[in-house]
Design a protein around this motif. Structure first.
Motif, PDB file in Angstrom:
ATOM      1  N   HIS A 282      -5.989  23.354  25.995  1.00 49.07           N
ATOM      2  CA  HIS A 282      -4.696  23.920  25.870  1.00 49.07           C
ATOM      3  C   HIS A 282      -3.751  22.626  25.409  1.00 49.07           C
ATOM      4  CE1 HIS A 282      -6.616  27.075  24.020  1.00 49.07           C
ATOM      5  NE2 HIS A 282      -7.298  27.295  25.191  1.00 49.07           N
ATOM      6  N   ARG A 283      -4.108  22.164  26.048  1.00 43.51           N
ATOM      7  CA  ARG A 283      -2.865  20.463  26.366  1.00 43.51           C
ATOM      8  C   ARG A 283      -1.858  20.374  24.924  1.00 43.51           C
ATOM      9  NH1 ARG A 283      -5.225  16.734  30.406  1.00 43.51           N
ATOM     10  NH2 ARG A 283      -7.018  17.263  29.573  1.00 43.51           N
ATOM     11  N   LEU A 284      -0.622  19.931  25.490  1.00 45.31           N
ATOM     12  CA  LEU A 284      -0.145  18.897  24.197  1.00 45.31           C
ATOM     13  C   LEU A 284      -1.601  17.805  23.686  1.00 45.31           C
ATOM     14  CD1 LEU A 284       3.497  18.850  24.676  1.00 45.31           C
ATOM     15  CD2 LEU A 284       1.888  20.560  22.748  1.00 45.31           C
ATOM     16  N   TRP A 285      -0.972  17.305  22.957  1.00 46.11           N
ATOM     17  CA  TRP A 285      -1.629  16.360  22.050  1.00 46.11           C
ATOM     18  C   TRP A 285      -0.583  15.208  21.412  1.00 46.11           C
ATOM     19  CZ3 TRP A 285      -6.833  14.510  22.179  1.00 46.11           C
ATOM     20  CH2 TRP A 285      -7.835  15.472  22.485  1.00 46.11           C
ATOM     21  N   LEU A 286      -0.566  13.809  21.812  1.00 50.25           N
ATOM     22  CA  LEU A 286       0.317  12.698  21.525  1.00 50.25           C
ATOM     23  C   LEU A 286       0.071  11.638  21.349  1.00 50.25           C
ATOM     24  CD1 LEU A 286       3.508  13.261  20.400  1.00 50.25           C
ATOM     25  CD2 LEU A 286       4.483  12.365  22.686  1.00 50.25           C
ATOM     26  N   PRO A 287       0.209  10.567  21.110  1.00 47.44           N
ATOM     27  CA  PRO A 287       0.201  11.161  19.920  1.00 47.44           C
ATOM     28  C   PRO A 287      -0.744  12.219  18.989  1.00 47.44           C
ATOM     29  CG  PRO A 287      -0.763   8.865  19.678  1.00 47.44           C
ATOM     30  CD  PRO A 287      -1.318   9.562  21.082  1.00 47.44           C
ATOM     31  N   PRO A 288       0.350  12.954  18.438  1.00 43.12           N
ATOM     32  CA  PRO A 288      -0.272  13.981  17.899  1.00 43.12           C
ATOM     33  C   PRO A 288      -1.696  14.265  16.736  1.00 43.12           C
ATOM     34  CG  PRO A 288       2.051  14.181  16.330  1.00 43.12           C
ATOM     35  CD  PRO A 288       0.997  13.329  17.203  1.00 43.12           C
ATOM     36  N   ARG A 289      -2.017  15.049  16.527  1.00 35.16           N
ATOM     37  CA  ARG A 289      -3.091  15.307  15.535  1.00 35.16           C
ATOM     38  C   ARG A 289      -3.646  16.495  15.304  1.00 35.16           C
ATOM     39  NH1 ARG A 289      -8.616  13.450  18.219  1.00 35.16           N
ATOM     40  NH2 ARG A 289      -7.930  11.719  19.559  1.00 35.16           N
ATOM     41  N   ALA A 290      -3.712  16.804  13.442  1.00 32.65           N
ATOM     42  CA  ALA A 290      -3.552  18.465  12.685  1.00 32.65           C
ATOM     43  C   ALA A 290      -4.302  19.637  13.015  1.00 32.65           C
ATOM     44  CB  ALA A 290      -3.139  18.402  11.484  1.00 32.65           C
TER      45      ALA A 290
ATOM     46  N   HIS B 182       0.946  -1.045  -0.150  1.00 40.96           N
ATOM     47  CA  HIS B 182       0.299   0.137  -0.619  1.00 40.96           C
ATOM     48  C   HIS B 182       1.191   0.881  -0.422  1.00 40.96           C
ATOM     49  CE1 HIS B 182      -4.412  -1.573   1.418  1.00 40.96           C
ATOM     50  NE2 HIS B 182      -2.654  -2.521   1.221  1.00 40.96           N
ATOM     51  N   ARG B 183       0.590   2.380  -0.307  1.00 45.43           N
ATOM     52  CA  ARG B 183       0.700   3.659  -0.276  1.00 45.43           C
ATOM     53  C   ARG B 183       0.349   3.792   0.784  1.00 45.43           C
ATOM     54  NH1 ARG B 183       1.462   4.145  -5.758  1.00 45.43           N
ATOM     55  NH2 ARG B 183      -0.733   3.924  -6.516  1.00 45.43           N
ATOM     56  N   HIS B 184       0.724   4.690   1.842  1.00 47.20           N
ATOM     57  CA  HIS B 184       0.341   5.405   3.134  1.00 47.20           C
ATOM     58  C   HIS B 184       1.053   6.594   3.116  1.00 47.20           C
ATOM     59  CE1 HIS B 184      -1.174   5.180   7.104  1.00 47.20           C
ATOM     60  NE2 HIS B 184      -0.467   5.120   7.800  1.00 47.20           N
ATOM     61  N   THR B 185       0.497   7.209   3.263  1.00 46.23           N
ATOM     62  CA  THR B 185       0.082   8.497   3.753  1.00 46.23           C
ATOM     63  C   THR B 185       0.877   8.933   5.264  1.00 46.23           C
ATOM     64  OG1 THR B 185       0.206  10.885   2.935  1.00 46.23           O
ATOM     65  CG2 THR B 185      -1.350   9.942   2.951  1.00 46.23           C
ATOM     66  N   TYR B 186       1.576   9.113   5.789  1.00 44.17           N
ATOM     67  CA  TYR B 186       1.223  10.193   7.084  1.00 44.17           C
ATOM     68  C   TYR B 186       1.160  11.343   6.855  1.00 44.17           C
ATOM     69  CZ  TYR B 186       4.190   6.800   8.832  1.00 44.17           C
ATOM     70  OH  TYR B 186       4.968   4.877   9.532  1.00 44.17           O
ATOM     71  N   GLY B 187       0.097  12.182   5.921  1.00 42.80           N
ATOM     72  CA  GLY B 187      -0.697  12.953   5.154  1.00 42.80           C
ATOM     73  C   GLY B 187       0.124  14.262   6.237  1.00 42.80           C
ATOM     74  N   LYS B 188      -0.680  15.084   7.089  1.00 45.72           N
ATOM     75  CA  LYS B 188      -0.509  15.825   8.491  1.00 45.72           C
ATOM     76  C   LYS B 188       0.257  15.573   9.216  1.00 45.72           C
ATOM     77  CE  LYS B 188      -4.207  18.875   6.540  1.00 45.72           C
ATOM     78  NZ  LYS B 188      -5.803  19.670   7.033  1.00 45.72           N
ATOM     79  N   LEU B 189       0.754  14.157   9.478  1.00 45.89           N
ATOM     80  CA  LEU B 189       1.151  13.961  10.664  1.00 45.89           C
ATOM     81  C   LEU B 189       2.806  13.763   9.879  1.00 45.89           C
ATOM     82  CD1 LEU B 189      -0.643  11.789  12.768  1.00 45.89           C
ATOM     83  CD2 LEU B 189      -0.733  14.338  13.038  1.00 45.89           C
ATOM     84  N   SER B 190       3.024  14.064   8.666  1.00 44.74           N
ATOM     85  CA  SER B 190       4.319  13.946   8.683  1.00 44.74           C
ATOM     86  C   SER B 190       5.940  14.804   9.670  1.00 44.74           C
ATOM     87  CB  SER B 190       4.500  14.406   6.790  1.00 44.74           C
ATOM     88  OG  SER B 190       3.705  13.805   6.359  1.00 44.74           O
ATOM     89  N   PRO B 191       5.537  15.970   9.444  1.00 46.64           N
ATOM     90  CA  PRO B 191       6.595  16.592  10.808  1.00 46.64           C
ATOM     91  C   PRO B 191       6.792  15.602  12.143  1.00 46.64           C
ATOM     92  CG  PRO B 191       4.642  17.896   9.781  1.00 46.64           C
ATOM     93  CD  PRO B 191       4.015  16.821   9.553  1.00 46.64           C
ATOM     94  N   PHE B 192       5.542  14.616  12.608  1.00 42.04           N
ATOM     95  CA  PHE B 192       6.315  13.843  13.901  1.00 42.04           C
ATOM     96  C   PHE B 192       6.977  12.871  13.372  1.00 42.04           C
ATOM     97  CE2 PHE B 192       5.107  10.292  16.312  1.00 42.04           C
ATOM     98  CZ  PHE B 192       5.080  10.413  16.947  1.00 42.04           C
ATOM     99  N   PHE B 193       6.562  12.522  12.239  1.00 43.24           N
ATOM    100  CA  PHE B 193       7.444  10.959  11.922  1.00 43.24           C
ATOM    101  C   PHE B 193       8.976  11.272  11.015  1.00 43.24           C
ATOM    102  CE2 PHE B 193       3.310   9.545  12.313  1.00 43.24           C
ATOM    103  CZ  PHE B 193       3.314   8.034  12.856  1.00 43.24           C
ATOM    104  N   LYS B 194       8.727  12.776  10.180  1.00 35.88           N
ATOM    105  CA  LYS B 194      10.548  12.831  10.014  1.00 35.88           C
ATOM    106  C   LYS B 194      11.250  13.774  11.707  1.00 35.88           C
ATOM    107  CE  LYS B 194       8.839  15.038   5.571  1.00 35.88           C
ATOM    108  NZ  LYS B 194       8.529  16.547   4.946  1.00 35.88           N
ATOM    109  N   GLY B 195      10.408  13.983  12.276  1.00 37.30           N
ATOM    110  CA  GLY B 195      11.258  14.425  13.439  1.00 37.30           C
ATOM    111  C   GLY B 195      11.817  13.352  14.080  1.00 37.30           C
ATOM    112  N   LEU B 196      11.000  12.099  15.057  1.00 31.10           N
ATOM    113  CA  LEU B 196      11.641  11.434  15.103  1.00 31.10           C
ATOM    114  C   LEU B 196      12.998  10.759  15.022  1.00 31.10           C
ATOM    115  CD1 LEU B 196       8.725   8.386  15.113  1.00 31.10           C
ATOM    116  CD2 LEU B 196       9.189  10.393  17.371  1.00 31.10           C
ATOM    117  N   THR B 197      13.061  10.711  12.906  1.00 33.96           N
ATOM    118  CA  THR B 197      14.481  10.273  12.403  1.00 33.96           C
ATOM    119  C   THR B 197      15.363  11.868  12.916  1.00 33.96           C
ATOM    120  OG1 THR B 197      13.989  11.909  10.601  1.00 33.96           O
ATOM    121  CG2 THR B 197      12.804   9.150  10.696  1.00 33.96           C
TER     122      THR B 197
END
Ligand SMILES: [Zn+2]
Lengths: 456, 167
Positions: B66-74, B34-49
């Motif tokens: 106003h707290r943080l979300w992690l897993p993030p959501r756009a 499958h071609r799977h996109t991380y969509g708007k969460l791409s910065p998160f997965f790039k960030g890990l690397t």
């Protein structure tokens, strides 16, 4: 904190009464190469039409059907899109409209809910709720991976690829928060494997001891294999009608109420919420429940979806005290821990005191409100799309006084290639008037609570 | 004169027979990507690397979360407005909320079994973040530190893992 507004709390209301009149099951087994899925559905359909003492012939009843709700959880397993078209055709119900229903482990419950909505709205006088799953198309580990796609694919699936690993953290956390012992968990497994021993339909019957359960191999700590349901091939059918048709078809109809709740797929994302109270609960009961730091509701300990479903179903049915007013329950014991957590959600015990429902004896045959006399998922089956229908049928047969007819007849055992045990015993309750069943998905993403009430 | 139609040839591989009694059961291979996109969460997965843990936050003043979300959501589920990215300060130290020891994993597992899956509370984060503990034995309340697979990243959630925090 999720805050619901007044409109969200509206209690569902049928436009007219809905009744369940008949059910049909199959033999539940790990691998059923001798039949294709539609052929297996036919087995349950025939039992529903031919063996439920209905007052019209099977052909006449088919002539009354206006709608089908068709439940199957996973396109991965069946590897056949639009199975429902094959099934409707195979049952000889073309061109009656069918809708495919998918809500994970709660698919069966959602299927009954959909069929009930068709009757309640007037779309149908007679609706068929039919469900199936064919999990043997792949080997067990591949099956585990398929099911783990019902965890969040980006953030959870790769972390284990097996669903036991999403329930195990709940078991650890629940034990820490509310003092649940491994022995109590094991008692649920012992009970449900034993009740399955008396059922010709069951896949995992067995007379085990608590020690046998604790000695069985570990799936994901702390959950052992004997605490987990297996993968099943099988089907189930339930017939729903409006009031007039119900009494035309049977002398023993049961009135049906059913409602659902949903919650986030990831347990991680469950923020603290105010606990919606069941009719018999007061806010004081839960002062101090979150005594431990960072504890949240529902957190890893409970299921908001089950609480919401019960909140609405009890109000639909006018139930004010579930433990006093229910004669039996069928719960979604995919794992011992999911069973135990649900006791609080549906008010069999207050939150925090769930283990007492087992320890007090209430949950056993002969107890105040026995659970899973069918053998449940651990003992009898989890052919996912059929499960929530199977549970409802077992409740129906208990109220109709037909446990023995459908579990004790040696011919049924023989038709499945099994022998009725010499020490078979009846689990028919003497005067069951009202039963509840829970159909549950994911780590609590979708839950329906159905209630059947004697109407004869 | 119409050209002669070519004969249609079978070019597949005969299905392997797994059993022939009582019913014929064949193997039906499935191998797809499958071609799977991380969509708007791409910065998160790039960030890990890149050794960063990125979360999202709702900055809508009308919103109650106003707290943080992690897993993030756009997008914020409460007010449905887009959220902003925020990096968690290093070292990222969390607390084990609960855990499990995976002994029997499903097909395709990329970690050696048995291993510990942990659910981690993080300060200022409204959710609980799932991961795995690379070594050591978890218990509820234990402090753990985030580590990142910046070399040979997997480009998946397995690029973050946890170790027992020093002290
Ligand atoms: Zn917001």
């Amino acid at each position: 904190m999720i805050t619901l507004k007044e409109g969200n709390w509206r209690v569902p209301k049928w436009n007219r009464k809905v009744f369940a009149v008949a059910g049909g099951l199959t033999n539940y087994k790990k691998f059923c190469p001798e039949m294709k899925l539609e052929e297996q559905v036919m087995v349950s359909f025939r039992q529903m039409l031919e063996n439920n003492d209905l007052k019209l012939s099977p052909v006449e009843i088919k002539g009354l059907v206006n709608f089908l709700a068709c439940g199957n959880f996973s396109d991965h397993f069946q590897d056949q899109l639009l199975c429902e078209a094959k099934v409707t055709d195979y049952l000889g119900l073309d061109p009656i409209y069918d809708i495919g229903i998918k809500t994970g482990g709660a698919t069966g419950g959602s299927t009954v809910l959909t069929a009930a909505m068709a009757v309640a709205s007037g779309y149908a006088d007679v609706a068929l709720a039919v469900g199936w799953e064919r999990m043997s198309e792949v080997d067990t580990r591949a099956g585990n991976f398929y099911i783990a796609n019902a965890a969040c694919k980006d953030f959870e699936t790769r972390l284990s690829r097996i669903y036991a690993a999403y329930y195990a953290p709940m078991a650890v956390r629940f034990a820490w928060a509310y003092n649940l012992s491994e022995q109590t968990r094991a008692k649920v497994a012992v009970k449900n494997h034993l009740y399955a021993y008396y059922s010709p339909y069951s896949q995992q019957p067995g007379k085990y001891t608590i020690q046998d359960v604790l000695d069985s191999p570990m799936s994901t700590y702390p959950l052992r294999f004997l605490e987990c349901c297996a993968m099943t091939d099988g089907a189930a059918c339930m017939l729903l009608c409006d009031e007039k048709t119900a009494y035309k078809l049977t002398d023993k109809p049961c009135e049906l109420f059913i409602a659902g709740g949903s919650h986030t797929l990831r347990v991680a994302d469950r923020r603290d919420m105010e606990i919606p109270l069941l009719p018999h609960e007061t806010p004081e009961m839960y002062h101090g429940l979150r005594k431990k730091e960072v504890q949240r509701w529902p957190g890893f300990e409970s299921f908001a979806a089950a609480r919401f479903a019960a909140y609405f179903a009890y109000r639909m049915a006018g139930i004010t005290n579930p433990l006093e007013e229910l004669d039996l329950v069928e719960l979604h014991d995919a794992f011992t821990i999911s069973d135990i957590q649900t006791y609080g959600d549906i008010g069999l015990r207050p939150y925090g005191q769930e283990p007492d429902y087992i320890e007090s004896g209430d949950a056993y045959f002969g107890g105040k409100c026995p659970a899973n006399l069918s053998g449940g998922l651990i003992g009898t089956m989890h052919a996912v799309g059929a499960t929530g229908i199977f549970q409802g049928i077992e409740c129906l047969w208990q109220i109709q006084g037909k446990y023995d007819k459908f579990h004790g007849d040696p011919r049924i055992w023989k038709s499945f290639g099994k022998k009725k045990p010499e020490d078979w015993r009846s689990l028919q309750l003497p005067d069951a008037r009202q039963a509840l069943w829970v159909s549950h998905a994911g780590v609590g993403s979708h839950v329906t609570v159905g209630i059947l009430r004697k109407a004869f | 004169m119409t050209p002669r139609r070519k004969i249609t040839k079978y070019t597949g591989k005969p299905a392997k027979v797994l059993q022939s009694e009582p019913a014929l059961v064949i193997e039906w291979p499935r191998s797809l990507a499958h071609r799977h996109t991380y969509g708007k969460l791409s910065p998160f997965f790039k960030g890990l690397t890149e050794g960063k843990l990125l979360a999202t936050r709702c900055i809508n003043p009308e919103c109650s979360e106003h707290r943080l979300w992690l897993p993030p959501r756009a997008d914020c589920p409460d007010c449905n407005q887009p959220m902003i990215w925020e990096e968690l300060p290093q070292p990222v130290i969390g607390t084990v909320h609960t855990y499990a020891r995976v002994e029997y994993a499903g097909a395709g597992i990329e970690l050696t079994t048995p291993y510990f899956q942990i659910d981690v509370e993080l300060p200022g984060v409204c959710t609980i973040f799932k991961g795995y503990l690379q070594y050591g034995t978890p218990e509820i309340g234990m402090k753990v530190q985030a580590c990142f697979r910046t070399e040979d990243p997997t480009n998946t959630i397995l690029d973050i893992y946890w170790i027992p925090a020093a002290g």
